[in-house]
Design a protein around this motif. Structure first.
Motif, PDB file in Angstrom:
ATOM      1  N   SER A 100      -2.289   2.711   6.534  1.00 48.45           N
ATOM      2  CA  SER A 100      -1.472   1.810   5.714  1.00 48.45           C
ATOM      3  C   SER A 100      -2.140   0.452   5.539  1.00 48.45           C
ATOM      4  O   SER A 100      -2.122  -0.119   4.445  1.00 48.45           O
ATOM      5  N   ALA A 101      -2.734  -0.074   6.618  1.00 50.12           N
ATOM      6  CA  ALA A 101      -3.337  -1.410   6.554  1.00 50.12           C
ATOM      7  C   ALA A 101      -4.423  -1.483   5.499  1.00 50.12           C
ATOM      8  O   ALA A 101      -4.536  -2.480   4.769  1.00 50.12           O
ATOM      9  N   TRP A 102      -5.219  -0.424   5.385  1.00 49.32           N
ATOM     10  CA  TRP A 102      -6.338  -0.431   4.449  1.00 49.32           C
ATOM     11  C   TRP A 102      -5.928   0.001   3.043  1.00 49.32           C
ATOM     12  O   TRP A 102      -6.771   0.068   2.143  1.00 49.32           O
ATOM     13  N   GLY A 103      -4.643   0.310   2.831  1.00 56.17           N
ATOM     14  CA  GLY A 103      -4.154   0.580   1.480  1.00 56.17           C
ATOM     15  C   GLY A 103      -4.149   2.028   1.069  1.00 56.17           C
ATOM     16  O   GLY A 103      -4.081   2.332  -0.127  1.00 56.17           O
ATOM     17  N   PHE A 104      -4.181   2.951   2.047  1.00 54.17           N
ATOM     18  CA  PHE A 104      -4.156   4.368   1.710  1.00 54.17           C
ATOM     19  C   PHE A 104      -2.758   4.943   1.933  1.00 54.17           C
ATOM     20  O   PHE A 104      -1.868   4.276   2.461  1.00 54.17           O
ATOM     21  N   GLY A 105      -2.585   6.220   1.532  1.00 51.73           N
ATOM     22  CA  GLY A 105      -1.300   6.858   1.717  1.00 51.73           C
ATOM     23  C   GLY A 105      -0.221   6.156   0.917  1.00 51.73           C
ATOM     24  O   GLY A 105      -0.418   5.722  -0.218  1.00 51.73           O
ATOM     25  N   ALA A 106       0.961   6.017   1.537  1.00 46.08           N
ATOM     26  CA  ALA A 106       2.092   5.421   0.833  1.00 46.08           C
ATOM     27  C   ALA A 106       1.867   3.954   0.485  1.00 46.08           C
ATOM     28  O   ALA A 106       2.588   3.393  -0.338  1.00 46.08           O
ATOM     29  N   ALA A 107       0.863   3.301   1.082  1.00 47.32           N
ATOM     30  CA  ALA A 107       0.550   1.909   0.737  1.00 47.32           C
ATOM     31  C   ALA A 107      -0.005   1.779  -0.671  1.00 47.32           C
ATOM     32  O   ALA A 107       0.021   0.688  -1.261  1.00 47.32           O
ATOM     33  N   GLN A 108      -0.543   2.870  -1.226  1.00 50.76           N
ATOM     34  CA  GLN A 108      -0.963   2.949  -2.630  1.00 50.76           C
ATOM     35  C   GLN A 108      -1.882   1.817  -3.064  1.00 50.76           C
ATOM     36  O   GLN A 108      -1.655   1.128  -4.050  1.00 50.76           O
ATOM     37  N   GLN A 110      -2.613  -1.052  -1.641  1.00 43.42           N
ATOM     38  CA  GLN A 110      -2.273  -2.428  -1.278  1.00 43.42           C
ATOM     39  C   GLN A 110      -2.730  -2.708   0.160  1.00 43.42           C
ATOM     40  O   GLN A 110      -2.005  -2.461   1.114  1.00 43.42           O
ATOM     41  N   ALA A 111      -3.952  -3.203   0.306  1.00 39.13           N
ATOM     42  CA  ALA A 111      -4.467  -3.530   1.634  1.00 39.13           C
ATOM     43  C   ALA A 111      -3.754  -4.760   2.187  1.00 39.13           C
ATOM     44  O   ALA A 111      -3.354  -5.655   1.440  1.00 39.13           O
ATOM     45  N   ASP A 112      -3.608  -4.794   3.505  1.00 43.51           N
ATOM     46  CA  ASP A 112      -2.913  -5.873   4.196  1.00 43.51           C
ATOM     47  C   ASP A 112      -3.874  -6.479   5.209  1.00 43.51           C
ATOM     48  O   ASP A 112      -4.162  -5.883   6.241  1.00 43.51           O
TER      49      ASP A 112
END
Length: 305
Positions: A100-108, A110-112
């Motif tokens: 999720s942090a790097w913007g994969f999966g459900a983060a679509q 959006q890196a954090d």
């Protein structure tokens, strides 16, 4: 040799499509529905996109709290633990926070940056306890679980289970790059499976292998990726660093008896890269085909028996 023609059954799942190729005499709407139900069950239990999946309920539960989960998820958790131990952590399902942090999966995409800093430098080793008899599992540490490196392979295993249960001897079941070939084509030839050229701009076959009675899974750095600044980052996370894999392995294809293990091992060997990957594959007797980037083009290295 059969005079049947090959037909393809297919349907949507996990943001892509499953398919099954088989002789026309076996095809029916009932079989298509049974295959769809099999992959839907895996999605309901293991998706990170569904808040109500068994996996996400397990992720939300308090550390140490028992959660009722399906038998299929329990099986995948056990396969994952096996490959984690055998690969010394090159494969691990505890990478959810990094994904999720790097913007994969459900983060679509959006890196954090704050979450990236929190994930990097951490060994993302999941600790999960399962009680199959009770149908319960629990997380023993704070790692968020992600099954993207094994769930699709397991879904193909479930499709194969349906087909074998109906006494269908010859089929090719697939979901993305995860495949099970059983028996032969109606014309008596082995199943032909294309190995993809690692080109993010187009889909093209680099070569074809003929297989029967085995599973295959491919992990690569060229299809699911995001751009961060000037760099392109692979969706495959290195559990040992909390960051996307960065080595010269462009893809790894693993042949195994079942697709869940083929899927997990393809991920592990991709993480290990161009030197340690082939070395471990040989040490463990794993059949794999590596495509390794060189200054110009790719070098192929195989550990096939």
């Amino acid at each position: 040799m059969s005079t049947d023609i090959l037909v393809t059954l297919n349907g949507p799942t996990m943001g892509t499509r499953w398919s099954a190729r088989l002789a026309s005499r076996h095809a029916s709407p009932d079989l298509t529905a049974a295959l769809q139900n099999a992959v839907d069950l895996v999605d309901r239990q293991m998706s990170t996109w569904r808040a109500d999946s068994d996996l996400m309920r397990l992720n939300r539960a308090v550390q140490g709290g028992w959660v009722d989960v399906g038998a299929e998820l329990m099986e995948v958790l056990n396969v994952s633990a096996e490959v984690t131990a055998a690969s010394d952590g090159a494969f691990d399902i505890g990478v959810g926070e990094a994904v999720s942090a790097w913007g994969f999966g459900a983060a679509q995409g959006q890196a954090d940056e704050t979450a990236i800093r929190a994930a990097m430098g951490r060994r993302l080793r999941a600790q999960v306890e399962c009680r199959p008899g009770a149908g319960r599992a629990r997380r023993l540490n704070d790692r968020r679980l992600d099954l993207s490196g094994v769930a699709k392979g397991f879904a193909v295993d479930q499709m194969a289970k349906v087909l074998r249960g109906r006494q269908i001897p010859d089929f090719l079941a697939s979901l993305d790059g995860e495949i099970i070939a059983h028996g032969r084509r109606p014309d008596g030839r082995p199943w032909a499976v294309a190995l993809e050229e690692p080109d993010p701009a187009r889909r093209a076959a680099r070569g074809v292998i003929e297989v029967t009675d085995c599973a295959l899974a491919t992990s690569g750095d060229y299809r699911h990726r995001i751009q961060l600044g000037a760099a392109w980052l692979s969706h495959t996370m290195d559990p040992r660093s909390g960051a996307p894999v960065r080595n010269r392995a462009a893809s790894v294809t693993v042949l195994a008896a079942d697709c869940a293990r083929a899927d997990a091992w393809a991920t592990a060997l991709m993480v290990l890269g161009e030197t340690d990957g082939p070395a471990l594959a040989r040490a463990k007797g794993i059949e794999a085909i590596f495509l390794i980037r060189e200054e110009v083009g790719f070098r192929e290295e195989a550990t096939l028996r």
